[in-house]
Design an enzyme around this catalytic site. Structure first.
Site, PDB file in Angstrom:
ATOM      1  N   ASP A 218       0.846  10.773   1.924  1.00 30.20           N
ATOM      2  CA  ASP A 218       0.560   9.957   0.742  1.00 30.20           C
ATOM      3  C   ASP A 218       0.340  10.867  -0.458  1.00 30.20           C
ATOM      4  OD1 ASP A 218       0.052   7.752  -0.818  1.00 30.20           O
ATOM      5  OD2 ASP A 218      -2.053   7.583  -0.214  1.00 30.20           O
TER       6      ASP A 218
ATOM      7  N   ASN B  77      -4.149  11.161  -1.731  1.00 29.06           N
ATOM      8  CA  ASN B  77      -4.940   9.996  -1.350  1.00 29.06           C
ATOM      9  C   ASN B  77      -6.404  10.198  -1.719  1.00 29.06           C
ATOM     10  OD1 ASN B  77      -6.671   8.373   0.762  1.00 29.06           O
ATOM     11  ND2 ASN B  77      -4.647   7.419   0.721  1.00 29.06           N
ATOM     12  N   SER B  78      -7.012   9.145  -2.195  1.00 29.53           N
ATOM     13  CA  SER B  78      -8.377   9.219  -2.717  1.00 29.53           C
ATOM     14  C   SER B  78      -9.405   9.641  -1.685  1.00 29.53           C
ATOM     15  CB  SER B  78      -8.778   7.862  -3.299  1.00 29.53           C
ATOM     16  OG  SER B  78      -7.931   7.499  -4.360  1.00 29.53           O
TER      17      SER B  78
ATOM     18  N   ASP C 194       0.720   4.230  -7.315  1.00 30.73           N
ATOM     19  CA  ASP C 194       0.171   5.578  -7.449  1.00 30.73           C
ATOM     20  C   ASP C 194      -0.157   5.866  -8.922  1.00 30.73           C
ATOM     21  OD1 ASP C 194       0.372   5.864  -4.750  1.00 30.73           O
ATOM     22  OD2 ASP C 194       2.236   6.975  -4.775  1.00 30.73           O
TER      23      ASP C 194
ATOM     24  N   SER D 220       0.811  -1.213   0.000  1.00 32.08           N
ATOM     25  CA  SER D 220       0.000   0.000   0.000  1.00 32.08           C
ATOM     26  C   SER D 220       0.845   1.264   0.000  1.00 32.08           C
ATOM     27  CB  SER D 220      -0.911  -0.014   1.238  1.00 32.08           C
ATOM     28  OG  SER D 220      -1.388   1.273   1.529  1.00 32.08           O
ATOM     29  N   GLY D 221       0.542   2.173  -0.917  1.00 25.63           N
ATOM     30  CA  GLY D 221       1.236   3.452  -0.943  1.00 25.63           C
ATOM     31  C   GLY D 221       0.967   4.263   0.313  1.00 25.63           C
ATOM     32  N   LEU D 222      -0.288   4.238   0.792  1.00 28.52           N
ATOM     33  CA  LEU D 222      -0.626   4.927   2.027  1.00 28.52           C
ATOM     34  C   LEU D 222       0.182   4.369   3.197  1.00 28.52           C
ATOM     35  CD1 LEU D 222      -2.310   6.673   3.954  1.00 28.52           C
ATOM     36  CD2 LEU D 222      -4.066   4.875   3.906  1.00 28.52           C
TER      37      LEU D 222
ATOM     38  N   ARG E 189      -6.410   1.400 -12.116  1.00 26.03           N
ATOM     39  CA  ARG E 189      -7.331   1.778 -11.032  1.00 26.03           C
ATOM     40  C   ARG E 189      -8.183   2.961 -11.459  1.00 26.03           C
ATOM     41  NH1 ARG E 189      -5.156   3.170  -4.969  1.00 26.03           N
ATOM     42  NH2 ARG E 189      -6.439   5.026  -4.582  1.00 26.03           N
TER      43      ARG E 189
ATOM     44  N   GLU F  38      -3.178   4.419 -10.790  1.00 32.78           N
ATOM     45  CA  GLU F  38      -4.473   5.099 -10.751  1.00 32.78           C
ATOM     46  C   GLU F  38      -4.489   6.277 -11.725  1.00 32.78           C
ATOM     47  OE1 GLU F  38      -4.526   7.704  -6.862  1.00 32.78           O
ATOM     48  OE2 GLU F  38      -3.412   5.837  -6.470  1.00 32.78           O
TER      49      GLU F  38
ATOM     50  N   ASP G 194       1.132  -0.854  -5.020  1.00 29.38           N
ATOM     51  CA  ASP G 194       0.327   0.349  -5.246  1.00 29.38           C
ATOM     52  C   ASP G 194       1.265   1.400  -5.826  1.00 29.38           C
ATOM     53  OD1 ASP G 194      -1.244   2.577  -5.133  1.00 29.38           O
ATOM     54  OD2 ASP G 194      -1.473   2.595  -2.957  1.00 29.38           O
TER      55      ASP G 194
ATOM     56  N   HIS H 247     -12.663   1.732  -7.770  1.00 22.48           N
ATOM     57  CA  HIS H 247     -12.513   2.321  -6.447  1.00 22.48           C
ATOM     58  C   HIS H 247     -13.720   3.183  -6.103  1.00 22.48           C
ATOM     59  CE1 HIS H 247     -10.311   2.905  -2.911  1.00 22.48           C
ATOM     60  NE2 HIS H 247      -9.600   3.981  -3.218  1.00 22.48           N
TER      61      HIS H 247
ATOM     62  N   LYS I  53       0.098  12.650  -6.825  1.00 25.03           N
ATOM     63  CA  LYS I  53      -1.263  12.273  -6.440  1.00 25.03           C
ATOM     64  C   LYS I  53      -1.573  12.694  -5.012  1.00 25.03           C
ATOM     65  CE  LYS I  53      -2.098   9.023  -4.056  1.00 25.03           C
ATOM     66  NZ  LYS I  53      -1.956   7.561  -3.821  1.00 25.03           N
TER      67      LYS I  53
END
Length: 534
Positions: A58, A122-123, A87, A46-48, A159, A114, A85, A190, A120
Site C-alpha cells: 500500500d 499506509n497510515s 490515496d 480501500s487502497g489497502l 482525509r 489524504e 480511497d 483519521h 504514500k
C-alpha cells in the site's frame, strides 16, 4: 437505493443524512456485490485492500490507472455508490484533475484523498514519521478536484492525517478548516488510537461545519451509538472483507495442501453455483435464450421415490424419501443439490403416500408401487427422459462433489459405483467391471460388465449407489431399452440391473468410481449415519 437515483446523489445523500450511515470495504467486483447484498448503501474502495488483492504494498505500487480498472469492475457490479480511497491523489493538482475526470466518466460516486506526500505509506505503518503535505498545496488539489468534476453531486472527501502523524488537535483543526474552505464535501478524521479520544476532541471543536467521516479500525470496541452522539455522519468499515478472505483462503489452502484432497473442504466453502450467482450468470442465461435461440443446454433429472421403505413407525404413513435429516427431507436435499448445479427440471416418481410428496417439481405416479419394482417406476417417467439427464434413487445421500464429477463425465451412460463396498447386508446392486478400481478409472474409464445382487465377493468391483447420468444419445438408449423390456411378462419385477445388463449387450455403460461419501438410507442405523454425514 433505487436504480434511478444517480450513484453520486446516493453518496451525497448519505454524507448529508441526519442519521449515521455506514459503508463497507470491497476490493473487487465480487466483494462489491456481496457488500450490496448484505444491505450496505455504499462501498469503500480501500487502497489497502485493492493493493493487497493485487499482491503489492500500500505504497502506490499499483498505479492509479490499475486501481481505476479495479474500481470500474466494482462499480459495474453494483447499484450502490463507491467512495474511492484515492490515496494522495496520485501526484499534484494536475494528477488530481485527471483522476476526477476519469472517475466521473466511469460514474464513480466520490473520492477521498489524504494530506500526505506521494508516494504514500499506509497510515498504520510508521505513521508518526510520515511527513504531511503542505496545507495550501493540498487545498489546491481539493479545489482542482471540485473545478474538474462534471457531476455536481460528485463527492470529494479530505482525509486528515494530523493525528496519525502525531501533530495533534490544533493542526487537525487548521487543516480541516482549510480543506473545507477549498470545497471538500466532507472531512475524514483519521486516528490510530485504540480509544476515540482524537475523534472526541475534534468533533467537539469542529461543530458540524461539514460532515465528518471516521474509520474505527483501531478503536473498534467503541459502541457505535457513541459515534451518533458525537455527530459523526459516516462510518467506514475499512478492510474487513480482505482480512476475512485472507484468513479463509489460508485455512482452506492449508487443508488441501496437507490432505491432497478436497473432501474435507468442499462442504465448508460456497458452491460453484453460488459463485455463478454472484457473477449474475442467470442474466446471461436469459440473454442467451433471447439472442442465441437453440444454444441452450439444459439438464433434466428423474428421482425414483415410489417406495414406502421399511423403517417401522417412521415409514408407516410417510414415504421413505420424506424422512428428515437435520430438518430437511432426503428428497429436498437431493433437489437442492440438483438446483445448485443448475438442474431445475426435476421429475419425481411418486408412489406410497404420493399426496405428501409436493414441491416445485414435476411428478409422475406409480400407483402400482406395492407390486412393482424400480424399473417400472422409471418407465412411468420415460417420456421425460430426453437430452442430458441425471437419475437417482429417492433414498440416498451423497456429497456434492460426486454430482459435479458426474455432470462433467463425457460418456453416454455413466454410473456412480462405490469401490469400497462390502458383500453384506440387504440386497445391493453389485457390479463387475472390465477392470477394478484404480486412480486412472476415477475419470470413468471402467466399463460395466454385469450388475447383480448375486455377484460373489471375488468377482464384484463395487456397488452401484443409485445415481447415474445420460447424454442425449444415452437418454435415447435408455428410452429404447425401457420400451423393449416393458414388453416382457415379468417387467413389473425388474430392477435397474436388468436395464443396464440389457444395454451392455449393444452399448457400453461407463463406471465412475468413488470411495464412500454417500449413503443408502434403508434402516434406522442408516438414518443415524445420515445425520453425521449431513
Amino acid at each position: 437505493m433505487t436504480k434511478h437515483i444517480k450513484k453520486t446523489t446516493q453518496l451525497r445523500n448519505m454524507i448529508n443524512s441526519r442519521e449515521l450511515e455506514f459503508i463497507m470495504e470491497a476490493h473487487n467486483g465480487m466483494s462489491s456485490r456481496i457488500v450490496e447484498e448484505a444491505g450496505f448503501k455504499g462501498i469503500w474502495a480501500s487502497g489497502l485492500s485493492i493493493s493487497a488483492a493485487l499482491g503489492v504494498r500500500d505504497n502506490n505500487e499499483a498505479s492509479w490507472t490499475q486501481v481505476l480498472d479495479v474500481v470500474e469492475f466494482m462499480n459495474d457490479a453494483v447499484n450502490i455508490p463507491i467512495l474511492l480511497d484515492g490515496d494522495t491523489g496520485y501526484g499534484n493538482f494536475n494528477n488530481m484533475r485527471r483522476l476526477v475526470k476519469k472517475l466521473n466518466q466511469r460514474q464513480v460516486a466520490g473520492v477521498c484523498i489524504e494530506d500526505k506526500l506521494f508516494p504514500k505509506t499506509n497510515s498504520f505503518i510508521r505513521g508518526e514519521s510520515q511527513p504531511l503535505a503542505d496545507i495550501e498545496e493540498f487545498a489546491g488539489k481539493i479545489k482542482a478536484a471540485k473545478d474538474t468534476q462534471e457531476d455536481e453531486d460528485f463527492v470529494v472527501v479530505a482525509r486528515l492525517e494530523a493525528f496519525i502523524a502525531g501533530w495533534g488537535l490544533s493542526e487537525a483543526l487548521s487543516r480541516a478548516e482549510a480543506y473545507h474552505k477549498a470545497g471538500a464535501d466532507a472531512i475524514l478524521c483519521h486516528s490510530k488510537k485504540s480509544t476515540p479520544q482524537d475523534i472526541e476532541q475534534f468533533m467537539k471543536v469542529w461543530g458540524n461545519r461539514c460532515p465528518v467521516i471516521i474509520v474505527p479500525t483501531k478503536y473498534y470496541s467503541v459502541p457505535t451509538d457513541y459515534f451518533r452522539e458525537l455527530g459523526v455522519s459516516l462510518v467506514i468499515w475499512a478492510n474487513h472483507n480482505i482480512r476475512t478472505s485472507v484468513q479463509a483462503m489460508k485455512e482452506t489452502t492449508s487443508v488441501i495442501f496437507r490432505e491432497q484432497s478436497l473432501i474435507n473442504v468442499e462442504q465448508k466453502i460456497v458452491s460453484v453455483s453460488e459463485i455463478f450467482r454472484l457473477q449474475n450468470e442467470d442474466e446471461l442465461e436469459e440473454a442467451e435464450k433471447k439472442y442465441l435461440p437453440g444454444n441452450n443446454k439444459s439438464i433434466g433429472a428423474v428421482i425414483l421415490a415410489a417406495s414406502q421403505g421399511n423403517l417401522g413407525e417412521l415409514t408407516k404413513d410417510t414415504p421413505k424419501t420424506l424422512l428428515k435429516v437435520h430438518g430437511k427431507s432426503l428428497l429436498d436435499s437431493q433437489i437442492d443439490a440438483f438446483n445448485q448445479v443448475g438442474i431445475k427440471d426435476v421429475t419425481v416418481v411418486r408412489g406410497f403416500g404420493k399426496q405428501k410428496i409436493t414441491g416445485n417439481y414435476r411428478t409422475a405416479d406409480n400407483d402400482q408401487h406395492a407390486s412393482t419394482k424400480e424399473l417400472f417406476s422409471l418407465n412411468i417417467a420415460r417420456d421425460m427422459i430426453k437430452g442430458d439427464m441425471v437419475f437417482s434413487f429417492g433414498d440416498i445421500m451423497f456429497k456434492n462433489y460426486i454430482l459435479n464429477d458426474l455432470l462433467n463425465d463425457p460418456n453416454d451412460i455413466t454410473l456412480i459405483v462405490d469401490a469400497d463396498c462390502e458383500r453384506t447386508g440387504d440386497r445391493k446392486d453389485f457390479v463387475r467391471t472390465d477392470e477394478p478400481y484404480a486412480k486412472k478409472h476415477y475419470t470413468g474409464a471402467a466399463r460395466l460388465l454385469e450388475m447383480s445382487e448375486k455377484l460373489s465377493a471375488q468377482s464384484l468391483t463395487g456397488e452401484f449407489i443409485g445415481l447415474w447420468k445420460t447424454s442425449p444419445a444415452g437418454s435415447e438408449i435408455i428410452r429404447k431399452a425401457l420400451e423393449e423390456l416393458s414388453k416382457s411378462s415379468d417387467f413389473s419385477s425388474m430392477l435397474l440391473a436388468h436395464l443396464f445388463n440389457h444395454i451392455t449387450k449393444s452399448h457400453p455403460v461407463s463406471v465412475r468410481f468413488i470411495k464412500g461419501s454417500w449413503l443408502h438410507v434403508d434402516s434406522i442405523v442408516d438414518l443415524q449415519k445420515a445425520g453425521s454425514m449431513a
